[in-house]
Motif scaffolding. Structure first.
Motif, PDB file in Angstrom:
ATOM      1  N   GLN A  85       0.537  -1.080   0.159  1.00 25.80           N
ATOM      2  CA  GLN A  85      -0.096   0.061   0.073  1.00 25.80           C
ATOM      3  C   GLN A  85       1.282   1.090   0.038  1.00 25.80           C
ATOM      4  OE1 GLN A  85      -2.755  -0.626   3.132  1.00 25.80           O
ATOM      5  NE2 GLN A  85      -3.629  -2.322   2.512  1.00 25.80           N
ATOM      6  N   ALA A  86       2.094   0.812   0.861  1.00 25.14           N
ATOM      7  CA  ALA A  86       3.052   2.306   1.156  1.00 25.14           C
ATOM      8  C   ALA A  86       3.492   2.736  -0.651  1.00 25.14           C
ATOM      9  CB  ALA A  86       3.921   2.260   2.092  1.00 25.14           C
ATOM     10  N   ARG A  87       4.421   1.068  -1.560  1.00 24.75           N
ATOM     11  CA  ARG A  87       4.477   1.203  -2.657  1.00 24.75           C
ATOM     12  C   ARG A  87       4.037   2.328  -3.782  1.00 24.75           C
ATOM     13  NH1 ARG A  87       8.620   2.795  -5.638  1.00 24.75           N
ATOM     14  NH2 ARG A  87       8.810   1.157  -7.414  1.00 24.75           N
ATOM     15  N   LEU A  88       2.247   2.060  -3.382  1.00 26.30           N
ATOM     16  CA  LEU A  88       0.776   2.322  -4.507  1.00 26.30           C
ATOM     17  C   LEU A  88       1.299   3.556  -3.912  1.00 26.30           C
ATOM     18  CD1 LEU A  88      -0.983   1.682  -7.041  1.00 26.30           C
ATOM     19  CD2 LEU A  88      -2.373   1.126  -5.100  1.00 26.30           C
ATOM     20  N   ALA A  89       0.656   4.379  -3.023  1.00 24.82           N
ATOM     21  CA  ALA A  89       0.861   5.488  -2.361  1.00 24.82           C
ATOM     22  C   ALA A  89       1.704   6.391  -3.175  1.00 24.82           C
ATOM     23  CB  ALA A  89       0.491   6.122  -1.191  1.00 24.82           C
ATOM     24  N   GLN A  90       3.466   5.721  -2.882  1.00 22.29           N
ATOM     25  CA  GLN A  90       4.719   7.110  -3.119  1.00 22.29           C
ATOM     26  C   GLN A  90       4.166   6.842  -4.383  1.00 22.29           C
ATOM     27  OE1 GLN A  90       8.440   4.338  -3.182  1.00 22.29           O
ATOM     28  NE2 GLN A  90       8.819   6.383  -3.268  1.00 22.29           N
ATOM     29  N   LEU A  91       4.207   5.461  -6.199  1.00 20.94           N
ATOM     30  CA  LEU A  91       3.785   6.345  -6.842  1.00 20.94           C
ATOM     31  C   LEU A  91       2.893   6.584  -7.443  1.00 20.94           C
ATOM     32  CD1 LEU A  91       4.403   2.020  -7.791  1.00 20.94           C
ATOM     33  CD2 LEU A  91       5.879   4.445  -8.435  1.00 20.94           C
ATOM     34  N   LEU A  92       1.590   6.728  -7.003  1.00 22.52           N
ATOM     35  CA  LEU A  92       0.193   7.692  -7.337  1.00 22.52           C
ATOM     36  C   LEU A  92       0.326   9.338  -6.085  1.00 22.52           C
ATOM     37  CD1 LEU A  92      -2.577   5.047  -6.858  1.00 22.52           C
ATOM     38  CD2 LEU A  92      -1.282   5.935  -8.787  1.00 22.52           C
ATOM     39  N   ASP A  93       1.603   9.346  -5.265  1.00 24.20           N
ATOM     40  CA  ASP A  93       1.627  11.114  -5.005  1.00 24.20           C
ATOM     41  C   ASP A  93       1.678  12.240  -6.160  1.00 24.20           C
ATOM     42  OD1 ASP A  93       1.833  12.161  -2.663  1.00 24.20           O
ATOM     43  OD2 ASP A  93       3.945  12.653  -3.236  1.00 24.20           O
ATOM     44  N   GLY A  94       0.466  12.786  -5.745  1.00 24.33           N
ATOM     45  CA  GLY A  94       1.140  14.240  -6.228  1.00 24.33           C
ATOM     46  C   GLY A  94       0.823  13.510  -8.210  1.00 24.33           C
ATOM     47  N   LYS A  95       0.069  12.980  -8.523  1.00 25.97           N
ATOM     48  CA  LYS A  95      -0.941  12.983  -9.141  1.00 25.97           C
ATOM     49  C   LYS A  95      -2.396  12.512  -9.211  1.00 25.97           C
ATOM     50  CE  LYS A  95       3.121   9.891 -10.933  1.00 25.97           C
ATOM     51  NZ  LYS A  95       4.521   9.676  -9.621  1.00 25.97           N
ATOM     52  N   VAL A  96      -2.836  12.995 -11.123  1.00 27.54           N
ATOM     53  CA  VAL A  96      -4.656  13.142 -10.658  1.00 27.54           C
ATOM     54  C   VAL A  96      -4.921  11.705 -11.350  1.00 27.54           C
ATOM     55  CG1 VAL A  96      -6.744  14.154 -11.137  1.00 27.54           C
ATOM     56  CG2 VAL A  96      -4.454  15.244 -10.099  1.00 27.54           C
ATOM     57  N   ALA A  97      -5.770  11.305 -11.003  1.00 28.47           N
ATOM     58  CA  ALA A  97      -6.334   9.687 -11.964  1.00 28.47           C
ATOM     59  C   ALA A  97      -7.278  10.982 -13.181  1.00 28.47           C
ATOM     60  CB  ALA A  97      -7.134   9.108 -11.173  1.00 28.47           C
TER      61      ALA A  97
END
Length: 136
Positions: A31-43
């Motif tokens: 979950q932390a790895r996914l949050a790190q990759l998505l951080d600052g990005k918008v779907a």
């Protein structure tokens, strides 16, 4: 006797149809790895296909969450329709075959053991959700 045969057949078929197991919950590390990759990005709006050149850098968060990183500011989130068993567990690779140069919703991907080169599973792709850093 005519009633017994259909009832027995129905009971046998009902016993064979079990519900699929629920998807595994990602670990806190995943979950932390996914949050790190998505951080600052918008779907963005999900797309049914993406060009193959956008799929070279794949990150398996878990068997049910794949990231295709196009650039530091853009990635594609893939939630397969069924888990790609073992893809996040070791020396495994996701192999797809296409004839149009795209990976699409509904495509079947095989999970291959890279050591023995054997098929250890498969999964069906879902829609691709772009995540983009604003201004990128």
């Amino acid at each position: 006797m005519r009633i017994v045969v259909p009832l027995v057949t129905a009971a046998i078929l009902a016993g064979c149809s079990a519900a699929p197991p629920p998807p595994a919950t990602p670990s806190p590390k995943q979950q932390a790895r996914l949050a790190q990759l998505l951080d600052g990005k918008v779907a963005g709006t999900p797309r049914s296909c993406i060009p193959n050149w956008r799929t070279y850098n794949m990150i398996a968060i878990d068997d049910s969450t794949l990231i295709f990183q196009e650039s530091p500011g853009r990635l594609w989130l893939q939630k397969p329709k069924n888990p790609c068993n073992l893809i996040s567990a070791g020396p495994y690779a996701l192999v797809t075959r296409d004839s149009i140069g795209q990976l699409c919703n509904g495509d079947i991907a095989q999970v291959i053991d890279t050591m023995s080169r054997t098929n250890v599973g498969s999964c069906v792709m879902g829609d691709f959700v772009p995540y983009v850093r604003p201004g990128a």
